[in-house]
Write a protein that holds these residues in place. Structure first.
Motif, PDB file in Angstrom:
ATOM      1  N   ALA A  69      11.820  42.456  -5.468  1.00 17.22           N
ATOM      2  CA  ALA A  69      10.649  43.244  -5.068  1.00 17.22           C
ATOM      3  C   ALA A  69      10.915  43.894  -3.709  1.00 17.22           C
ATOM      4  O   ALA A  69      10.565  45.061  -3.478  1.00 17.22           O
ATOM      5  CB  ALA A  69       9.411  42.357  -5.012  1.00 17.22           C
ATOM      6  N   ARG A 102      13.212  38.224   5.035  1.00 17.67           N
ATOM      7  CA  ARG A 102      13.111  37.312   6.168  1.00 17.67           C
ATOM      8  C   ARG A 102      11.740  37.375   6.855  1.00 17.67           C
ATOM      9  O   ARG A 102      11.153  36.361   7.192  1.00 17.67           O
ATOM     10  CB  ARG A 102      14.187  37.666   7.200  1.00 17.67           C
ATOM     11  CG  ARG A 102      14.398  36.607   8.275  1.00 17.67           C
ATOM     12  CD  ARG A 102      15.490  37.036   9.246  1.00 17.67           C
ATOM     13  NE  ARG A 102      15.088  38.218  10.003  1.00 17.67           N
ATOM     14  CZ  ARG A 102      14.333  38.168  11.105  1.00 17.67           C
ATOM     15  NH1 ARG A 102      13.915  37.011  11.576  1.00 17.67           N
ATOM     16  NH2 ARG A 102      13.983  39.264  11.733  1.00 17.67           N
ATOM     17  N   ALA A 103      11.206  38.596   7.033  1.00 20.58           N
ATOM     18  CA  ALA A 103       9.971  38.747   7.809  1.00 20.58           C
ATOM     19  C   ALA A 103       8.702  38.615   6.968  1.00 20.58           C
ATOM     20  O   ALA A 103       7.645  38.289   7.486  1.00 20.58           O
ATOM     21  CB  ALA A 103       9.973  40.088   8.541  1.00 20.58           C
ATOM     22  N   GLN A 104       8.798  38.905   5.648  1.00 21.30           N
ATOM     23  CA  GLN A 104       7.602  38.829   4.808  1.00 21.30           C
ATOM     24  C   GLN A 104       7.719  37.800   3.692  1.00 21.30           C
ATOM     25  O   GLN A 104       6.751  37.533   2.982  1.00 21.30           O
ATOM     26  CB  GLN A 104       7.292  40.206   4.194  1.00 21.30           C
ATOM     27  CG  GLN A 104       6.936  41.277   5.227  1.00 21.30           C
ATOM     28  CD  GLN A 104       6.585  42.601   4.564  1.00 21.30           C
ATOM     29  OE1 GLN A 104       5.716  42.679   3.718  1.00 21.30           O
ATOM     30  NE2 GLN A 104       7.287  43.648   4.939  1.00 21.30           N
ATOM     31  N   GLY A 105       8.919  37.286   3.470  1.00 22.71           N
ATOM     32  CA  GLY A 105       9.101  36.247   2.465  1.00 22.71           C
ATOM     33  C   GLY A 105       9.008  36.715   1.021  1.00 22.71           C
ATOM     34  O   GLY A 105       8.833  35.903   0.123  1.00 22.71           O
ATOM     35  N   LEU A 106       9.141  38.022   0.775  1.00 29.62           N
ATOM     36  CA  LEU A 106       9.005  38.522  -0.606  1.00 29.62           C
ATOM     37  C   LEU A 106      10.207  38.152  -1.468  1.00 29.62           C
ATOM     38  O   LEU A 106      11.283  37.843  -0.971  1.00 29.62           O
ATOM     39  CB  LEU A 106       8.887  40.060  -0.604  1.00 29.62           C
ATOM     40  CG  LEU A 106       7.740  40.713   0.154  1.00 29.62           C
ATOM     41  CD1 LEU A 106       7.653  42.187  -0.242  1.00 29.62           C
ATOM     42  CD2 LEU A 106       6.409  40.029  -0.114  1.00 29.62           C
ATOM     43  N   TYR A 109      17.917  46.317   5.049  1.00 29.05           N
ATOM     44  CA  TYR A 109      16.467  46.532   4.927  1.00 29.05           C
ATOM     45  C   TYR A 109      15.853  45.457   4.028  1.00 29.05           C
ATOM     46  O   TYR A 109      14.836  44.835   4.356  1.00 29.05           O
ATOM     47  CB  TYR A 109      16.229  47.924   4.316  1.00 29.05           C
ATOM     48  CG  TYR A 109      14.984  48.652   4.792  1.00 29.05           C
ATOM     49  CD1 TYR A 109      13.854  47.960   5.182  1.00 29.05           C
ATOM     50  CD2 TYR A 109      14.941  50.048   4.821  1.00 29.05           C
ATOM     51  CE1 TYR A 109      12.725  48.644   5.604  1.00 29.05           C
ATOM     52  CE2 TYR A 109      13.818  50.745   5.237  1.00 29.05           C
ATOM     53  CZ  TYR A 109      12.715  50.030   5.629  1.00 29.05           C
ATOM     54  OH  TYR A 109      11.606  50.720   6.033  1.00 29.05           O
ATOM     55  N   HIS A 163       8.426  34.299   8.441  1.00 30.32           N
ATOM     56  CA  HIS A 163       7.625  34.912   7.367  1.00 30.32           C
ATOM     57  C   HIS A 163       6.315  34.163   7.147  1.00 30.32           C
ATOM     58  O   HIS A 163       5.310  34.751   6.780  1.00 30.32           O
ATOM     59  CB  HIS A 163       8.434  35.037   6.069  1.00 30.32           C
ATOM     60  CG  HIS A 163       8.738  33.752   5.384  1.00 30.32           C
ATOM     61  ND1 HIS A 163       9.776  32.943   5.765  1.00 30.32           N
ATOM     62  CD2 HIS A 163       8.144  33.135   4.350  1.00 30.32           C
ATOM     63  CE1 HIS A 163       9.815  31.871   4.977  1.00 30.32           C
ATOM     64  NE2 HIS A 163       8.833  31.972   4.103  1.00 30.32           N
ATOM     65  N   ASN A 198       4.434  49.896  -2.509  1.00 31.35           N
ATOM     66  CA  ASN A 198       5.584  49.924  -1.611  1.00 31.35           C
ATOM     67  C   ASN A 198       5.192  50.416  -0.224  1.00 31.35           C
ATOM     68  O   ASN A 198       5.722  49.948   0.778  1.00 31.35           O
ATOM     69  CB  ASN A 198       6.699  50.780  -2.210  1.00 31.35           C
ATOM     70  CG  ASN A 198       7.384  50.078  -3.372  1.00 31.35           C
ATOM     71  OD1 ASN A 198       7.362  48.848  -3.461  1.00 31.35           O
ATOM     72  ND2 ASN A 198       7.964  50.837  -4.275  1.00 31.35           N
ATOM     73  N   ASN A 223       2.744  35.725   7.224  1.00 29.88           N
ATOM     74  CA  ASN A 223       1.882  35.625   6.044  1.00 29.88           C
ATOM     75  C   ASN A 223       0.619  34.809   6.303  1.00 29.88           C
ATOM     76  O   ASN A 223      -0.440  35.110   5.753  1.00 29.88           O
ATOM     77  CB  ASN A 223       2.666  35.038   4.864  1.00 29.88           C
ATOM     78  CG  ASN A 223       3.719  36.001   4.346  1.00 29.88           C
ATOM     79  OD1 ASN A 223       3.693  37.185   4.665  1.00 29.88           O
ATOM     80  ND2 ASN A 223       4.648  35.509   3.545  1.00 29.88           N
ATOM     81  N   ALA A 271      13.263  46.855  -4.161  1.00 26.32           N
ATOM     82  CA  ALA A 271      12.569  48.020  -4.728  1.00 26.32           C
ATOM     83  C   ALA A 271      11.758  48.741  -3.649  1.00 26.32           C
ATOM     84  O   ALA A 271      11.742  49.981  -3.584  1.00 26.32           O
ATOM     85  CB  ALA A 271      11.660  47.587  -5.874  1.00 26.32           C
ATOM     86  N   ALA A 272      11.104  47.966  -2.775  1.00 19.99           N
ATOM     87  CA  ALA A 272      10.308  48.561  -1.702  1.00 19.99           C
ATOM     88  C   ALA A 272      11.204  49.284  -0.698  1.00 19.99           C
ATOM     89  O   ALA A 272      10.875  50.383  -0.234  1.00 19.99           O
ATOM     90  CB  ALA A 272       9.479  47.488  -1.003  1.00 19.99           C
ATOM     91  N   ALA A 273      12.339  48.678  -0.384  1.00 19.11           N
ATOM     92  CA  ALA A 273      13.281  49.298   0.560  1.00 19.11           C
ATOM     93  C   ALA A 273      13.827  50.605  -0.022  1.00 19.11           C
ATOM     94  O   ALA A 273      13.908  51.628   0.666  1.00 19.11           O
ATOM     95  CB  ALA A 273      14.422  48.334   0.875  1.00 19.11           C
ATOM     96  N   PHE A 288      15.795  42.146   5.723  1.00 22.60           N
ATOM     97  CA  PHE A 288      14.739  42.099   6.739  1.00 22.60           C
ATOM     98  C   PHE A 288      13.371  41.818   6.093  1.00 22.60           C
ATOM     99  O   PHE A 288      12.601  40.981   6.574  1.00 22.60           O
ATOM    100  CB  PHE A 288      14.693  43.413   7.533  1.00 22.60           C
ATOM    101  CG  PHE A 288      13.381  43.644   8.220  1.00 22.60           C
ATOM    102  CD1 PHE A 288      12.993  42.838   9.288  1.00 22.60           C
ATOM    103  CD2 PHE A 288      12.520  44.640   7.781  1.00 22.60           C
ATOM    104  CE1 PHE A 288      11.761  43.033   9.904  1.00 22.60           C
ATOM    105  CE2 PHE A 288      11.290  44.842   8.398  1.00 22.60           C
ATOM    106  CZ  PHE A 288      10.906  44.037   9.455  1.00 22.60           C
ATOM    107  N   ILE A 289      13.076  42.500   4.986  1.00 29.14           N
ATOM    108  CA  ILE A 289      11.777  42.288   4.314  1.00 29.14           C
ATOM    109  C   ILE A 289      11.668  40.845   3.813  1.00 29.14           C
ATOM    110  O   ILE A 289      10.627  40.201   3.958  1.00 29.14           O
ATOM    111  CB  ILE A 289      11.575  43.295   3.156  1.00 29.14           C
ATOM    112  CG1 ILE A 289      11.488  44.728   3.698  1.00 29.14           C
ATOM    113  CG2 ILE A 289      10.299  42.963   2.369  1.00 29.14           C
ATOM    114  CD1 ILE A 289      11.441  45.797   2.615  1.00 29.14           C
ATOM    115  N   SER A 338      12.395  52.531  -2.207  1.00 28.89           N
ATOM    116  CA  SER A 338      11.314  53.518  -2.233  1.00 28.89           C
ATOM    117  C   SER A 338      11.078  54.112  -0.843  1.00 28.89           C
ATOM    118  O   SER A 338      10.859  55.320  -0.692  1.00 28.89           O
ATOM    119  CB  SER A 338      10.057  52.868  -2.813  1.00 28.89           C
ATOM    120  OG  SER A 338       8.896  53.360  -2.227  1.00 28.89           O
ATOM    121  N   ALA A 339      11.154  53.270   0.195  1.00 28.38           N
ATOM    122  CA  ALA A 339      10.958  53.775   1.554  1.00 28.38           C
ATOM    123  C   ALA A 339      12.119  54.685   1.956  1.00 28.38           C
ATOM    124  O   ALA A 339      11.923  55.738   2.562  1.00 28.38           O
ATOM    125  CB  ALA A 339      10.852  52.609   2.534  1.00 28.38           C
TER     126      ALA A 339
END
Ligand SMILES: [Zn+2]
Lengths: 82, 196
Positions: A61, A53-57, A47, B151, B119, B155, A64-66, A50-51, A68-69
């Protein structure tokens, strides 16, 4: 409609299920190649990746989001994390 | 059974408060809407709100979570229908347009919100980026889109859309920014990433 117990993705198509097995409660993305469900650590890692790769975060961070989800999903209800 | 009936009523009141909260938060802001205004909109006494949500923050979290579920479900439904990059971006715009007011509040107030709410926003972007990245990879392989990191394609698009949403008072005072400019933004973005 079924929703994946491990990642929350709605499962509509046969291809959304592990090896097309619509009896499963988790999706193709949450399964290992043999069709069994990934462990908490495996899912958290995929997860997060994936975040990133797809959002560049930032990796932390994203992790932490994964986390929480996943805390809101039935498959991980009884998993105790830090 | 009277107990069951009372439970049913309790559930209905809770969902009425939650609906009113989602609407008021969208209208007046996530961090600035008072529980008094929400109670009024839900036609319940102020104290009733706290019988269901112990604090204002708990109500806000519940509203954001419910909103997240709805928009995610809708985005998945729209963007999961397949098609190329253009179709996925158009589906993304449609989903956002349907939830424009609350979504705009979320992105403009993101850094003032509790971590959990941030989140939820990342999860909304996960759904959109999941479908977009699949379409982008396919089109890159087919040679119809420039070989860009997925990404950045996501973005770049979200940055553009969010800029218009964040400044909706300047781009479309009193109206829907996405209804007014969505098509133009989509045309522009496709021109930008299309293979030359
Ligand atoms: Zn899954």
């Amino acid at each position: 409609m079924k929703v994946c117990i491990a990642c929350g993705m709605p499962m509509q198509e046969k291809s959304d299920f592990p090896n097309g097995d619509t009896n499963k409660d988790y999706c193709a993305h949450c399964a290992r190649p043999d069709g069994s469900m990934q462990s908490y650590e495996e899912k958290l890692a995929s997860y997060t990746a994936f975040i990133v790769r797809a959002q560049g975060l930032d990796r932390q961070a994203a992790c932490a989001a994964a986390r929480s989800a996943m805390a809101k999903l039935p498959a991980w209800e009884n998993v105790h994390t830090r | 059974m009277p107990g069951t009936k009372r439970q049913e009523q309790k559930k209905q009141t809770r969902s009425r408060i939650l609906e009113a909260a989602i609407e008021q938060f969208a209208k007046q802001g996530l961090t600035t809407t008072s529980t008094v205004a929400i109670a009024e909109a839900a036609h319940v006494a102020h104290g009733t709100v706290f019988a269901h949500f112990s604090t204002q923050e708990e109500l806000l979290s519940a509203a954001i979570e419910e909103f997240g579920k709805r928009i995610n479900q809708r985005l998945h439904e729209l963007a999961g229908a397949g098609g190329g990059v253009r179709e996925v971006l158009a589906a993304h715009l449609k989903g956002l347009t349907e939830h424009e007011a609350f979504y705009t509040r979320m992105i403009t107030e993101a850094r003032l919100l509790p971590e959990e709410a941030r989140n939820t926003l990342i999860m909304i972007q996960s759904t959109a980026s999941f479908h977009l990245s699949e379409a982008v990879e396919k089109e890159i392989t087919a040679g119809s889109i420039q070989p860009l990191p997925v990404h950045l394609v996501f973005n770049g698009w979200v940055g553009l859309v969010h800029y218009y949403l964040a400044n909706s008072d300047l781009f479309a005072p009193g109206g829907s920014v996405l209804e007014r400019y969505g098509h133009e933004l989509l045309q522009y973005y496709m021109t930008l990433i299309k293979a030359r």
